[in-house]
Write an enzyme that holds these catalytic residues in place. Sequence first.
Site, short mmCIF file in Angstrom:
data_model
loop_
_atom_site.label_atom_id
_atom_site.label_comp_id
_atom_site.label_asym_id
_atom_site.label_seq_id
_atom_site.Cartn_x
_atom_site.Cartn_y
_atom_site.Cartn_z
NE ARG A 31 -4.07 -2.06 1.24
CZ ARG A 31 -4.24 -3.20 0.57
NH1 ARG A 31 -3.59 -3.42 -0.56
NH2 ARG A 31 -5.06 -4.14 1.01
CD GLU A 175 -12.20 -10.69 6.71
OE1 GLU A 175 -11.50 -10.40 7.70
OE2 GLU A 175 -12.08 -10.13 5.62
CE LYS A 217 -13.50 -7.39 7.39
NZ LYS A 217 -12.49 -6.49 7.95
CB SER A 259 -14.29 -2.46 1.04
OG SER A 259 -12.92 -2.40 1.34
N GLY A 261 -11.93 -4.79 -2.31
CA GLY A 261 -11.47 -4.33 -3.62
C GLY A 261 -12.50 -3.46 -4.33
NE ARG A 290 -8.47 -3.76 -0.26
CZ ARG A 290 -8.62 -4.89 -0.94
NH1 ARG A 290 -8.09 -5.01 -2.15
NH2 ARG A 290 -9.28 -5.90 -0.42
P1 13P Z 1 -10.84 -4.45 2.76
O1 13P Z 1 -12.04 -3.65 3.20
O2 13P Z 1 -9.75 -3.63 2.13
O3 13P Z 1 -11.23 -5.66 1.95
O4 13P Z 1 -10.16 -5.00 4.08
C1 13P Z 1 -10.97 -5.56 5.02
C2 13P Z 1 -10.27 -6.69 5.65
O5 13P Z 1 -10.05 -6.68 6.84
C3 13P Z 1 -9.90 -7.83 4.82
O6 13P Z 1 -9.51 -8.87 5.64
#
Ligand code: 13P
Length: 336
Positions: A31, A175, A217, A259, A261, A290
């Site tokens: 990043r 997640e 998530k 999010s 991407g 992001r």
């Molecule tokens: P993004 O929102 O950039 O996808 O990151 C969230 C995240 O924690 C991915 O594991």
Amino acid sequence: MSELNKIALKIISNGKGILAADESNATMTKRLESVNITSTPENRLLFREIIFSSKNMKECIGGVILYDETINQITSFGKSIPDLISSSDTIPGIKVDTGAKDLANSSEEKITEGLDGLRERLKKYYKLGARFTKWRGVYALSDRYPSELAIHSNAHALARYSALVQENGMVPIVEPEVLMDGDHSADLCLRKTSEVIKRCFEELILNKVDLSGIILKPNMILAGNKSKNKISNEEVSQKTLECLKNSVPSEVPGIAFLSGGQSEIEATENLNLINKNNNTKFIMTYSYGRALQKSALKKWSKNIKDREPTQNTFNHRAKMCSLAAKGKWSKELEYK
Ligand code: 13P
């Protein structure tokens, strides 16, 4: 109400969401290099302390997910990072998986590791102030994948992780991320994401995880990023709600999307429609990396010592996401 349920609700209620600032050093290096900044521990800390000191943290961010390096850092003004976050009445959290590795006997898929020694690491993070955690399972999507093996193995790991986290008094973020890479249809994403989430809950229940003390998530339901058949934001919201309604047990207090991407605006607009159309009892909010930090990072790279422009950019993004979490975002407010 259990203590874990209270923590979960404090993180995601009243238009608050989660800031996923838990990029590993390797990801953060990518990043930073994308905006021509050298990735050193000092620069990683500087960007993050500027973001965590922003005014809208208090109103918009209920929890921040940190990486191991960051939770142990001290800011330039002498506060520990968890103390800085807590000073906005925001809860510090920590990523505890150790990354997605190749899955044996299915080399194009991944299994997330980190269970060995996890109980001891959790105790250390609790002492540092963490009250919630994250573990990300990642699934490739195509006509062949995710395989039964990947669905099973990642659900098993997510459930064992969650049980250990709750044993140590913290809320696990569960997640399971079905990736948007590829040319798949949104309907395939809907089918496979539903299957993945259902299997996660089967394993969570088998491991006696208190479902009122977790946050899910997931990804939103999207066509693949190389698909020619993109669907509208309205359809994204409808399909995402259909998926969650059919696969998430009612005890779960809330859902905080990644999010994955999507652009900042896309992720905001989709979340807004999900909330406008929300016909479930679940709180629907954001856990964006992001989509909360991209433009702030770009702004910061112009002059890394100048805090205010970076904070203004972050404050706006956080406010827009918070409005979306209440179904009150609009293009007029976005571009005002
Ligand atoms: P993004 O929102 O950039 O996808 O990151 C969230 C995240 O924690 C991915 O594991």
